[in-house]
Design an enzyme around this catalytic site. Structure first.
Site, short mmCIF file in Angstrom:
data_model
loop_
_atom_site.label_atom_id
_atom_site.label_comp_id
_atom_site.label_asym_id
_atom_site.label_seq_id
_atom_site.Cartn_x
_atom_site.Cartn_y
_atom_site.Cartn_z
N GLU A 41 -57.19 29.53 19.69
CA GLU A 41 -56.18 29.62 18.63
C GLU A 41 -54.78 29.78 19.22
O GLU A 41 -54.01 30.67 18.83
CB GLU A 41 -56.51 30.77 17.68
CG GLU A 41 -57.84 30.58 16.96
CD GLU A 41 -58.16 31.70 15.97
OE1 GLU A 41 -57.56 32.79 16.09
OE2 GLU A 41 -58.99 31.49 15.08
N GLU A 52 -65.02 27.79 13.63
CA GLU A 52 -65.15 29.08 12.94
C GLU A 52 -65.11 28.88 11.44
O GLU A 52 -64.03 28.74 10.85
CB GLU A 52 -64.05 30.06 13.36
CG GLU A 52 -64.17 30.58 14.78
CD GLU A 52 -63.18 31.69 15.10
OE1 GLU A 52 -62.60 32.26 14.15
OE2 GLU A 52 -63.00 31.98 16.30
#
Length: 732
Positions: free
Chosen positions: A185, A254
């Site tokens: 991320e 995710e």
């Protein structure tokens, strides 16, 4: 004859070696625009995150088997750098850190592995997974084009990759690892660092690919991930996502099954109907890899929770709960979804979806392959009304906010909103174990000066001194109040002390007595104490401030520069001769607690201490008190937990194993239940307001002996240890 034999033997060897090379190359994992390709076969892959240190090795096999039974193909895990390299060059891969054992158990179960090396992981984990010593390397800046950081990051990444290679764990070697992740991320930080961020990101991708693992690398939430690295999506919904190149597969690393809990916050839950809807919607748009974060959340044992303020429980409303038990209907409803998706696999992988609009809120995505396989996903995005849809001359009733799956383009085998499994009934029941003979030992506040590590005329940053060896740092100074000043305004009022801190919590002691406590929150770590202090008197006064970290920051640009601890100003107000600013006084410092130095949480603690016997009738304990008792393990194999609702804040040890931080602070939030909308988010689905954010603390069975188990509780403020109980968790 001999020459011919030699020639034949040479030809045989060459053919054999070529065949081995062919087998090796075929076992590499590649990809195209549709999916990952394993051993030449395209696959729709369903994955679940299970983090090995958030459970015990004795739990791993059962968790993995439940994941397999739930229809998963892949187990996903981060790699936890700060656990594996607690000191530079000193490695730990034992117990809950035995990464190789965990991966081999996944392989034994016949599942694949996605190894998210990072080594930055976020994960609500202490310091984002980075070891604290990393911060103190000269010239260090995290996660940017910084030579010291890149050197250490590459060294650890190579360590993990080589360990996997040595154990033949990559799919290219016949092992289970089909995918690896570098960084995590990074896109928000990329933008914050500008050109240095982009340079670092491209370097990280190139470094990873150069390790020749034979499996693809991914970068999640990194739109400009360079070839051949695959960029992937994280979030509650990812149907909007497309990879940055048309020849890369659409992957969701995710899919959030719920959300984490922070101390002082409510419990977040995500209805399985919405989660199934999100996954089906992603698949109908051409997605081929979905990973549930979390499939089993587990427990932040010890001081591993980051954030700060993240609870010891990392349950995450996952299909398998914190204790390793199946959560219904989430587990079985997703299992049925997985079966339906697998029935569609041939069509999904051999055709591109054709979208047909069938109303203002209705669509059909049809996969019609040349081989005759056909699958359809009929969606109703209306959040209130059932839709009657005509598709290929047949009528289908589709409930609100749902998708029906037709593996043959005719018959509905699954609808995301139709849950046919009853919800689990969870009970926390008393066990036969009783804690009857408590002993107590008060933390010796007066010894803080004796054990000080130094005195400085300044307020120092907490982490610079503790290096995260403890949650606690003492700041101590003295102040003289003259007899004339002690008569405050002539009205008998007490002076007021003001203390400012960068977080996370602190206790104020004046002349050995607790004068007050204050704590921040996940939304606002900075804290300020202002209160009257009755303990001040004429003459010399001793002020001891116990600053407390509740986990280190784990995300954001340059989070390593975050300040912790007392910052000042520290001021006494209300004296007749004016205020006293103590900020630049001489402050002495003591890292941690005396009980930590003596290892009181362990059966091997300092032997000559005189613990005081506590009567079961004695309720309230004093601040900064250690408590201990012995107990026998309850019969059976049901998961266990400690009910700590009678206590306030501290830590727990069983047989020397740190269960974690406890804090019975009441949850605040908008606990209005769940409401579906076109922009539904599970953050709006909250429970538990007015109750402690966490009441029960997981006690792994494997940490217990049949008899004579040691329970140690360190309580910072005060509580009734006689009301602590050991309960078992039953799910029916």
């Amino acid at each position: 004859m001999v020459a011919n034999s030699a020639t034949n033997w040479f030809c045989f060897c060459m053919i054999f070696l070529l065949s081995l090379n062919l087998q090796f190359s075929e076992s590499n994992v590649t990809y195209d625009k549709k999916s990952l390709i394993i051993n030449g076969q395209k696959r729709i892959l369903l994955s679940g995150s299970i983090h090995y240190p958030r459970s015990t090795p004795q739990m791993w096999e059962g968790l993995i088997q439940k994941a397999k039974d739930g229809g998963l193909d892949v187990i996903d895990t981060y790699v936890f750098w700060n656990l594996h390299e607690p000191s530079p060059g000193i490695y730990n891969f034992e117990g809950r850190c035995d990464l190789v054992k965990f991966i081999k158990l996944v392989h034994k179960a016949g599942l694949y592995v996605h190894l998210r090396i990072g080594p930055y992981i976020c994960a609500e984990w202490n310091f984002g997974g980075f070891p604290v010593w990393l911060k103190y390397i000269p010239g260090m800046t995290f996660r940017t084009d910084n030579k010291p950081f890149k050197l250490e990051m590459q060294k650890f990444t190579q360590k993990i990759v080589q360990m996997m290679k040595d154990e033949n764990l990559f799919q290219s070697q016949g092992g289970p690892i089909i995918l690896s992740q570098i960084e995590n991320e990074y896109e928000p930080e990329d933008k914050a660092f500008g050109s240095a961020g982009y340079a670092y990101m491209t370097w990280a991708a190139s470094m990873a690919v150069s390790m020749n693992t034979g499996v693809p690398w991914v970068m999640c939430k990194q739109f400009d991930a360079p070839d051949p690295v695959i960029n992937t999506c994280n979030g509650f919904y990812c149907d909007y996502f497309s990879p940055n190149k048309p020849y890369k597969p659409t992957m969701w690393t995710e899919a959030w099954t719920g959300w984490f809990t922070d101390f002082g916050g409510p419990i977040h839950q995500r209805p399985v109907e919405d989660l199934a809807f999100a996954v089906a919607r992603f698949i109908q748009k051409g997605g081929s890899f979905v990973n549930y974060y979390m499939y089993h959340g587990g427990t932040n044992f010890g001081r591993t929770a980051g954030g700060p303020f993240i609870t010891t429980s990392y349950d995450y409303d996952a299909p398998i709960d914190e204790y390793g038990l199946i959560r219904e209907p989430k587990y079985s409803h997703l299992k049925n979804l997985h079966k339906a998706i697998k029935l569609c696999e041939k069509a999904l992988l051999n055709a591109d979806p054709v979208t047909a609009t069938m109303g203002s809120y209705q669509q059909a995505h049809v996969f019609d392959s040349d081989s005759g396989d056909c699958a359809a996903f009929i969606a109703n995005f209306n959040t209130k009304a059932t839709a009657t849809i005509t598709f290929r001359n047949m009528r289908y009733n589709v409930p609100p906010w749902s998708i029906s799956i037709l593996p043959d383009c005719k018959n509905v085998v699954y609808n995301t909103a139709k849950v046919e499994i009853e919800a689990s009934k969870v009970q926390m029941l008393a066990t036969e174990t009783k804690f009857v003979s408590w002993e107590a030992l008060s933390e010796d506040i007066t010894s803080v000066d004796d054990d000080k590590i130094g005195t400085v005329a300044a307020l120092l940053d907490q982490l610079n001194l503790t290096r995260d060896s403890s949650d606690y740092l003492w700041y101590t100074t003295g102040v003289h109040i003259s007899s004339s000043e002690s008569f405050l305004h002539g009205g008998g009022n007490f002076p007021t002390l003001t203390v400012n801190s960068a977080g996370d919590a602190m206790h104020i002691f004046v002349n050995g007595q607790l004068s007050g406590s204050v704590a921040g929150s996940r939304g606002n770590r900075k804290i300020k104490f202002t209160g009257e202090v009755k303990q001040f008197h004429a003459g010399r006064n001793r002020i001891s401030l116990l600053s407390i970290a509740i986990g280190l920051p784990n995300n954001g640009p340059r989070f390593e520069t975050s300040n912790i601890g007392i910052q000042g100003p520290v001021v006494i107000h209300g004296l007749d001769q004016g205020e006293k600013d103590l900020t630049s006084h001489k402050w002495s410092y003591k890292v941690g607690l005396k009980g930590e130095d003596m290892n009181l949480g362990s059966p091997n603690s300092f032997p000559s201490l005189e613990w005081m016997q506590k009567s079961s009738l004695v309720a309230e304990s004093q601040p900064l008190t250690w408590h201990r008792t012995m107990f026998d393990a309850p019969k059976g194999d049901d998961p266990l937990a400690l009910d700590m609702s009678s206590m306030v804040k501290g830590q727990i040890w069983i047989n020397g194993n740190n269960i974690g931080r406890y804090w019975t602070i009441v949850a605040n939030g908008n606990c209005s239940g769940c409401a579906y909308s076109a922009t539904f988010r599970p953050s709006a689905c909250q429970f538990g307001c007015g109750q402690p954010s966490q009441k029960w603390y997981h006690v792994p069975r494997s940490w217990l002996k049949p008899t004579q188990n040691l329970l140690v509780v360190f309580e910072e403020i005060g509580g009734d240890v006689s009301m602590i109980s050991l309960v078992k968790r039953l799910v029916t």
